[in-house]
Scaffold this motif. Structure first.
Motif, PDB file in Angstrom:
ATOM      1  N   THR A 114       0.820  -1.205   0.000  1.00  0.00           N
ATOM      2  CA  THR A 114       0.000   0.000   0.000  1.00  0.00           C
ATOM      3  C   THR A 114       0.855   1.258   0.000  1.00  0.00           C
ATOM      4  O   THR A 114       1.845   1.345   0.729  1.00  0.00           O
ATOM      5  CB  THR A 114      -0.932   0.019   1.226  1.00  0.00           C
ATOM      6  N   ILE A 115       0.447   2.240  -0.825  1.00  0.00           N
ATOM      7  CA  ILE A 115       1.047   3.571  -0.815  1.00  0.00           C
ATOM      8  C   ILE A 115      -0.064   4.578  -0.540  1.00  0.00           C
ATOM      9  O   ILE A 115      -1.076   4.604  -1.249  1.00  0.00           O
ATOM     10  CB  ILE A 115       1.710   3.913  -2.163  1.00  0.00           C
ATOM     11  N   LEU A 116       0.120   5.404   0.478  1.00  0.00           N
ATOM     12  CA  LEU A 116      -0.828   6.467   0.809  1.00  0.00           C
ATOM     13  C   LEU A 116      -0.230   7.791   0.360  1.00  0.00           C
ATOM     14  O   LEU A 116       0.834   8.198   0.840  1.00  0.00           O
ATOM     15  CB  LEU A 116      -1.104   6.488   2.309  1.00  0.00           C
ATOM     16  N   PHE A 117      -0.904   8.472  -0.572  1.00  0.00           N
ATOM     17  CA  PHE A 117      -0.399   9.705  -1.173  1.00  0.00           C
ATOM     18  C   PHE A 117      -1.050  10.926  -0.522  1.00  0.00           C
ATOM     19  O   PHE A 117      -2.270  10.986  -0.358  1.00  0.00           O
ATOM     20  CB  PHE A 117      -0.710   9.730  -2.668  1.00  0.00           C
ATOM     21  N   ILE A 118      -0.210  11.929  -0.204  1.00  0.00           N
ATOM     22  CA  ILE A 118      -0.667  13.206   0.353  1.00  0.00           C
ATOM     23  C   ILE A 118      -0.274  14.306  -0.637  1.00  0.00           C
ATOM     24  O   ILE A 118       0.910  14.548  -0.870  1.00  0.00           O
ATOM     25  CB  ILE A 118      -0.050  13.488   1.734  1.00  0.00           C
ATOM     26  N   HIS A 119      -1.268  14.966  -1.207  1.00  0.00           N
ATOM     27  CA  HIS A 119      -1.017  15.916  -2.289  1.00  0.00           C
ATOM     28  C   HIS A 119      -0.493  17.258  -1.779  1.00  0.00           C
ATOM     29  O   HIS A 119      -0.565  17.588  -0.599  1.00  0.00           O
ATOM     30  CB  HIS A 119      -2.305  16.135  -3.092  1.00  0.00           C
ATOM     31  N   GLY A 120       0.000  18.037  -2.722  1.00  0.00           N
ATOM     32  CA  GLY A 120       0.490  19.375  -2.422  1.00  0.00           C
ATOM     33  C   GLY A 120      -0.561  20.442  -2.650  1.00  0.00           C
ATOM     34  O   GLY A 120      -1.652  20.185  -3.165  1.00  0.00           O
ATOM     35  N   PRO A 171      -1.996  23.753  -4.545  1.00  0.00           N
ATOM     36  CA  PRO A 171      -3.372  23.911  -4.064  1.00  0.00           C
ATOM     37  C   PRO A 171      -4.296  22.859  -4.669  1.00  0.00           C
ATOM     38  O   PRO A 171      -5.443  23.162  -5.015  1.00  0.00           O
ATOM     39  CB  PRO A 171      -3.732  25.294  -4.596  1.00  0.00           C
ATOM     40  N   ALA A 172      -3.804  21.631  -4.842  1.00  0.00           N
ATOM     41  CA  ALA A 172      -4.492  20.648  -5.665  1.00  0.00           C
ATOM     42  C   ALA A 172      -5.309  19.660  -4.822  1.00  0.00           C
ATOM     43  O   ALA A 172      -5.892  20.012  -3.794  1.00  0.00           O
ATOM     44  CB  ALA A 172      -3.474  19.917  -6.544  1.00  0.00           C
ATOM     45  N   ASN A 173      -5.332  18.406  -5.249  1.00  0.00           N
ATOM     46  CA  ASN A 173      -6.014  17.328  -4.542  1.00  0.00           C
ATOM     47  C   ASN A 173      -5.390  16.007  -4.984  1.00  0.00           C
ATOM     48  O   ASN A 173      -4.339  16.018  -5.635  1.00  0.00           O
ATOM     49  CB  ASN A 173      -7.533  17.374  -4.779  1.00  0.00           C
ATOM     50  N   HIS A 174      -6.014  14.892  -4.643  1.00  0.00           N
ATOM     51  CA  HIS A 174      -5.390  13.590  -4.915  1.00  0.00           C
ATOM     52  C   HIS A 174      -5.159  13.342  -6.403  1.00  0.00           C
ATOM     53  O   HIS A 174      -4.286  12.538  -6.771  1.00  0.00           O
ATOM     54  CB  HIS A 174      -6.245  12.457  -4.334  1.00  0.00           C
ATOM     55  N   LYS A 175      -5.893  14.045  -7.273  1.00  0.00           N
ATOM     56  CA  LYS A 175      -5.740  13.832  -8.715  1.00  0.00           C
ATOM     57  C   LYS A 175      -4.368  14.278  -9.221  1.00  0.00           C
ATOM     58  O   LYS A 175      -3.992  13.959 -10.348  1.00  0.00           O
ATOM     59  CB  LYS A 175      -6.850  14.564  -9.466  1.00  0.00           C
ATOM     60  N   LEU A 176      -3.636  14.984  -8.378  1.00  0.00           N
ATOM     61  CA  LEU A 176      -2.266  15.370  -8.725  1.00  0.00           C
ATOM     62  C   LEU A 176      -1.424  14.144  -9.084  1.00  0.00           C
ATOM     63  O   LEU A 176      -0.498  14.236  -9.892  1.00  0.00           O
ATOM     64  CB  LEU A 176      -1.640  16.094  -7.530  1.00  0.00           C
ATOM     65  N   PHE A 177      -1.748  12.992  -8.479  1.00  0.00           N
ATOM     66  CA  PHE A 177      -0.957  11.771  -8.658  1.00  0.00           C
ATOM     67  C   PHE A 177      -1.533  10.860  -9.741  1.00  0.00           C
ATOM     68  O   PHE A 177      -1.303   9.645  -9.726  1.00  0.00           O
ATOM     69  CB  PHE A 177      -0.854  11.027  -7.326  1.00  0.00           C
ATOM     70  N   GLU A 178      -2.264  11.442 -10.668  1.00  0.00           N
ATOM     71  CA  GLU A 178      -2.862  10.640 -11.740  1.00  0.00           C
ATOM     72  C   GLU A 178      -1.832   9.762 -12.438  1.00  0.00           C
ATOM     73  O   GLU A 178      -2.111   8.597 -12.765  1.00  0.00           O
ATOM     74  CB  GLU A 178      -3.529  11.560 -12.762  1.00  0.00           C
ATOM     75  N   TYR A 179      -0.647  10.274 -12.649  1.00  0.00           N
ATOM     76  CA  TYR A 179       0.349   9.550 -13.434  1.00  0.00           C
ATOM     77  C   TYR A 179       1.121   8.527 -12.607  1.00  0.00           C
ATOM     78  O   TYR A 179       1.944   7.790 -13.147  1.00  0.00           O
ATOM     79  CB  TYR A 179       1.267  10.555 -14.142  1.00  0.00           C
ATOM     80  N   ILE A 212      -3.676   4.766  -2.498  1.00  0.00           N
ATOM     81  CA  ILE A 212      -4.727   5.505  -1.808  1.00  0.00           C
ATOM     82  C   ILE A 212      -4.366   6.982  -1.845  1.00  0.00           C
ATOM     83  O   ILE A 212      -3.278   7.382  -1.439  1.00  0.00           O
ATOM     84  CB  ILE A 212      -4.861   5.044  -0.344  1.00  0.00           C
ATOM     85  N   GLY A 213      -5.287   7.789  -2.353  1.00  0.00           N
ATOM     86  CA  GLY A 213      -5.094   9.234  -2.350  1.00  0.00           C
ATOM     87  C   GLY A 213      -6.172   9.888  -1.516  1.00  0.00           C
ATOM     88  O   GLY A 213      -7.343   9.506  -1.605  1.00  0.00           O
ATOM     89  N   ILE A 214      -5.798  10.844  -0.690  1.00  0.00           N
ATOM     90  CA  ILE A 214      -6.795  11.581   0.076  1.00  0.00           C
ATOM     91  C   ILE A 214      -6.798  13.034  -0.379  1.00  0.00           C
ATOM     92  O   ILE A 214      -5.773  13.557  -0.835  1.00  0.00           O
ATOM     93  CB  ILE A 214      -6.550  11.491   1.602  1.00  0.00           C
ATOM     94  N   ASP A 215      -7.951  13.650  -0.303  1.00  0.00           N
ATOM     95  CA  ASP A 215      -8.050  15.099  -0.482  1.00  0.00           C
ATOM     96  C   ASP A 215      -7.965  15.737   0.899  1.00  0.00           C
ATOM     97  O   ASP A 215      -8.793  15.446   1.770  1.00  0.00           O
ATOM     98  CB  ASP A 215      -9.393  15.482  -1.128  1.00  0.00           C
ATOM     99  N   LEU A 216      -6.959  16.551   1.117  1.00  0.00           N
ATOM    100  CA  LEU A 216      -6.856  17.243   2.397  1.00  0.00           C
ATOM    101  C   LEU A 216      -8.110  18.069   2.654  1.00  0.00           C
ATOM    102  O   LEU A 216      -8.780  18.521   1.718  1.00  0.00           O
ATOM    103  CB  LEU A 216      -5.637  18.167   2.391  1.00  0.00           C
ATOM    104  N   ARG A 217      -8.431  18.265   3.936  1.00  0.00           N
ATOM    105  CA  ARG A 217      -9.576  19.123   4.253  1.00  0.00           C
ATOM    106  C   ARG A 217      -9.427  20.471   3.543  1.00  0.00           C
ATOM    107  O   ARG A 217      -8.327  21.032   3.464  1.00  0.00           O
ATOM    108  CB  ARG A 217      -9.715  19.317   5.767  1.00  0.00           C
ATOM    109  N   GLY A 218     -10.541  20.944   3.001  1.00  0.00           N
ATOM    110  CA  GLY A 218     -10.508  22.210   2.286  1.00  0.00           C
ATOM    111  C   GLY A 218     -10.219  22.096   0.811  1.00  0.00           C
ATOM    112  O   GLY A 218     -10.299  23.085   0.083  1.00  0.00           O
TER     113      GLY A 218
END
Length: 269
Positions: free
Chosen positions: A25-31, A33-41, A54-60
């Motif tokens: 498992t890899i849990l991705f935390i985006h930068g 001002p984006a969201n989990h879709k940043l890691f599409e590639y 697993i990608g999460i969208d940070l609160r906000g």
């Protein structure tokens, strides 16, 4: 599959879970001002190699709830812990980009690396995103304050100008628009609040508390997280490896996606 995890009684975090049957498992935390879709590639490739991504969208941001307050590194890392506990994740790799890297570092220190076996940092905004008397390598604090002001006055223009700095390689107009739209999915006030954390918080004391193997990626042309920050992270985290990316700016997850995906798979095993 996508679902929500309650991290507080009034805040739900969106989770995208691809290939949930895998034990790797890899849990991705985006930068910002984006969201989990940043890691599409990464999500396009790594699940097919046998990884649960697993990608999460940070609160906000993204599809997650957008409370008016509480965007400190502590609060954001506590949200990560709540997701980890809800999904009962163990022996996984935590991967963070930019402020997601900063939050990952705070998670490792604040929660004693709970469940994490390996750490991946991509252009992490640490140990300080801004310049300090003893650390002259970040951006000027005034520049971040200007971004906050621009967020409240003309957020689309701010996002467009920020996107122009993000990538070293030339991007097409459709790709630029895709990245721009990721930023628009956030709330304006949460966009500004995370900038305040980036401007005001630091992670110098957190680095030495990390005890797992750590892989650090840094684009040499990054104008946002300057390369000297990666050197400081590498020096501060025991058992860490720094990989320089010769053709990348801050958008290294796309600009040298093949290198990152290959290096991550070799690192994780």
């Amino acid at each position: 599959m996508g679902y929500f995890v309650a991290v507080e009684s009034h805040v739900n975090i969106y989770v995208e879970d691809v290939n949930p049957g895998s034990e790797k498992t890899i849990l991705f935390i985006h930068g910002w001002p984006a969201n989990h879709k940043l890691f599409e590639y990464q999500f396009d490739v790594l699940p097919a190699m046998g990884y649960r991504c697993i990608g999460i969208d940070l609160r906000g941001f993204g599809n997650s709830d957008k409370p008016l307050h509480d965007y400190s590194y502590d609060r954001l890392s506590d949200d990560v812990r709540a997701v980890i506990d809800a999904l009962n994740l163990k022996n996984f790799t935590l991967a963070g980009h930019s402020v997601g890297g900063a939050i990952s570092i705070r998670y490792m220190a604040r929660h004693n690396g709970h469940g994490v076996s390996k750490l991946v940092l991509m252009a992490a905004a640490a140990p300080s995103f801004t310049q300090r008397p003893s650390f002259p390598y970040g951006l000027p604090k005034e520049a971040i304050s200007k971004l906050i002001e621009d967020t409240y006055n003309n957020r689309p223009k701010m996002l467009q100008e920020f996107g122009d700095m993000f990538f070293f390689q030339n991007v097409t107009e459709p790709f630029s628009d895709w990245f721009f739209q990721l930023g628009l999915q956030a709330a304006g006030y949460s966009t500004a609040a995370v900038l305040e954390s980036l401007r005001d918080e630091s992670l110098f004391a957190d680095l030495g508390k990390i005890r797992v193997p750590t892989l650090i990626f840094q684009g040499i042309h990054d104008q946002i997280v300057l390369p000297q920050l990666a050197v400081a992270i590498n020096e501060g985290i025991p058992n860490s490896k720094l990989v320089w990316l010769e053709s990348s700016g801050h958008g290294l997850f796309w600009e040298q996606r093949d290198t990152i995906n290959e290096e991550m798979s070799q690192f994780i095993g």
